[in-house]
Design a protein around this motif. Structure first.
Motif, short mmCIF file in Angstrom:
data_model
loop_
_atom_site.label_atom_id
_atom_site.label_comp_id
_atom_site.label_asym_id
_atom_site.label_seq_id
_atom_site.Cartn_x
_atom_site.Cartn_y
_atom_site.Cartn_z
N ASP A 172 -15.54 -4.11 0.28
CA ASP A 172 -15.53 -5.53 0.99
C ASP A 172 -15.62 -6.61 -0.04
O ASP A 172 -14.90 -7.46 0.29
CB ASP A 172 -16.75 -5.45 1.99
CG ASP A 172 -16.33 -4.44 3.25
OD1 ASP A 172 -15.38 -4.10 3.55
OD2 ASP A 172 -17.26 -4.29 4.06
N ILE B 253 -12.25 -6.83 -1.41
CA ILE B 253 -11.14 -7.25 -0.81
C ILE B 253 -11.15 -8.71 -0.61
O ILE B 253 -10.21 -9.68 -0.27
CB ILE B 253 -11.14 -6.33 0.61
CG1 ILE B 253 -10.65 -4.85 0.23
CG2 ILE B 253 -10.28 -7.12 1.64
CD1 ILE B 253 -10.99 -3.92 1.62
N GLU C 119 -12.96 3.88 -4.41
CA GLU C 119 -12.46 4.70 -3.36
C GLU C 119 -12.94 6.16 -3.65
O GLU C 119 -13.22 6.94 -2.58
CB GLU C 119 -11.01 4.78 -3.47
CG GLU C 119 -10.29 3.55 -2.95
CD GLU C 119 -8.81 3.46 -3.12
OE1 GLU C 119 -8.25 4.34 -3.83
OE2 GLU C 119 -8.00 2.77 -2.24
N ARG D 158 -13.64 3.57 5.83
CA ARG D 158 -13.60 2.23 6.04
C ARG D 158 -12.59 1.71 7.35
O ARG D 158 -11.48 2.38 7.32
CB ARG D 158 -13.51 1.30 5.12
CG ARG D 158 -12.15 1.54 4.14
CD ARG D 158 -12.23 0.73 2.94
NE ARG D 158 -10.98 1.08 2.09
CZ ARG D 158 -9.95 0.27 1.99
NH1 ARG D 158 -10.03 -0.93 2.82
NH2 ARG D 158 -8.78 0.32 1.14
N GLN D 159 -13.02 0.76 8.16
CA GLN D 159 -12.11 0.22 9.05
C GLN D 159 -10.69 -0.68 8.43
O GLN D 159 -10.97 -1.30 7.44
CB GLN D 159 -12.58 -0.78 9.97
CG GLN D 159 -13.82 -0.02 10.95
CD GLN D 159 -13.23 1.12 11.83
OE1 GLN D 159 -12.02 0.93 12.46
NE2 GLN D 159 -13.69 2.07 11.84
N THR D 160 -9.92 -0.09 8.95
CA THR D 160 -8.51 -0.71 8.11
C THR D 160 -7.28 -0.82 9.08
O THR D 160 -7.45 -0.26 10.43
CB THR D 160 -7.72 0.12 7.13
OG1 THR D 160 -7.26 1.50 7.66
CG2 THR D 160 -8.84 0.59 5.91
N ILE E 186 -2.92 2.48 6.95
CA ILE E 186 -2.80 3.29 5.60
C ILE E 186 -1.28 3.12 5.07
O ILE E 186 -0.47 3.31 5.83
CB ILE E 186 -3.23 4.71 5.73
CG1 ILE E 186 -4.54 4.64 6.40
CG2 ILE E 186 -3.07 5.44 4.21
CD1 ILE E 186 -4.90 6.21 6.45
N THR F 4 -3.63 -5.26 0.59
CA THR F 4 -5.23 -4.89 0.61
C THR F 4 -6.04 -6.17 1.23
O THR F 4 -6.94 -5.81 1.96
CB THR F 4 -5.55 -4.54 -0.82
OG1 THR F 4 -4.73 -3.64 -1.39
CG2 THR F 4 -7.05 -4.42 -1.04
N GLY G 236 -6.07 -6.26 5.13
CA GLY G 236 -6.95 -5.34 5.58
C GLY G 236 -6.27 -3.97 5.61
O GLY G 236 -6.89 -2.88 6.57
N PHE G 237 -5.24 -3.66 4.87
CA PHE G 237 -4.68 -2.39 4.89
C PHE G 237 -5.49 -1.49 3.67
O PHE G 237 -6.00 -1.99 2.81
CB PHE G 237 -3.24 -2.34 4.56
CG PHE G 237 -2.33 -2.77 5.96
CD1 PHE G 237 -1.84 -1.95 6.55
CD2 PHE G 237 -1.99 -4.18 5.95
CE1 PHE G 237 -0.99 -2.47 7.61
CE2 PHE G 237 -1.38 -4.64 6.82
CZ PHE G 237 -0.80 -3.85 7.80
N GLU G 238 -5.19 -0.10 4.18
CA GLU G 238 -5.72 0.78 2.93
C GLU G 238 -4.59 1.20 2.31
O GLU G 238 -3.55 1.78 2.61
CB GLU G 238 -6.60 1.98 3.49
CG GLU G 238 -6.90 3.09 2.53
CD GLU G 238 -7.43 4.18 3.39
OE1 GLU G 238 -7.16 5.54 2.66
OE2 GLU G 238 -8.06 4.12 4.45
#
Length: 214
Positions: free
Chosen positions: A40, A43, A78, A88-90, A93, A116, A119-121
């Motif tokens: 977090d 990010i 990771e 994690r919430q994303t 992907i 990223t 909020g994307f993985e």
């Protein structure tokens, strides 16, 4: 102490310090901070860079510098997330890479950083990536979106090779495919069977968000 490490980690991203960011990420994990908390912080830092890039306060070299610092730290975090069993919430992907024969990375790094921050993985599989490796990544990460980058006109057709390989493996319908890079156009993207094309990194983020919301 923990809060201080996280602040230093964020500052390393903002300073584009590719050597310090992984050291601080490792230190944060050793201090017992949850990997998701460390992620977090990373990010949050790259989101600041992305917002300033969007408003014209920062430019391409700064965004690439932040992307490199982020990438250096993210692989450690990771791995820790994977080992902890946490998730994690994303928003979704994304697997992204530069096609076989092409070693250009700047555009890909920009898109990776902004996705990223959004909020994307994101799983960056690198440069000069074969169709087989892209297929392997789709099998491994189960992405919502696959991003294919090509700067050279001689390597752009490799994106179609990837798409055809995904069809052969029965995976094409499981993932949205976005293409970009200097050699790509909307017309070429349509001809090769991609789902979308974007000329800019911010545009790629908006396209990805639209697909996730749809």
């Amino acid at each position: 102490m923990a809060e201080e490490i996280l602040e230093k980690l964020k500052q390393a991203i903002l300073d584009y310090d590719v050597e310090l960011s992984p050291i601080l990420a490792k230190e944060a994990l050793k201090e017992g901070l949850e990997p998701l908390v460390v992620m977090d912080a990373l990010i949050a830092a790259v989101k600041i860079v992305g917002e300033k890039f969007g408003t014209g306060e920062l430019f391409l070299p700064e965004l690439v510098g932040a992307a490199n610092a982020l990438e250096a730290a993210t692989s450690l975090v990771e791995e820790a997330i994977l080992q902890s069993g946490m998730k994690r919430q994303t928003l979704g992907i994304v697997v992204i890479g530069t096609v076989a024969g092409d070693i250009h990375t700047i555009g890909k790094s920009m898109v990776t950083s902004l996705l990223t921050a959004e909020g994307f993985e994101v799983h960056d599989v690198g440069i000069d990536v074969s169709a087989e490796k892209f297929v392997q990544a789709v099998r491994e990460y189960h992405p919502d979106i696959l991003g294919l980058s090509a700067l050279l006109s001689t390597t752009a057709p490799e994106a179609k090779v990837v798409i055809e390989k995904l069809k052969d493996e029965g995976l094409r319908e499981k993932v949205k495919i976005m293409v970009g890079g200097g050699a790509m156009t909307a017309e070429f993207a349509e001809l090769m069977g991609a789902d979308g094309y974007e000329a800019t990194a911010p545009g790629a983020v908006q396209l990805a968000r639209g697909w996730i919301k749809a």
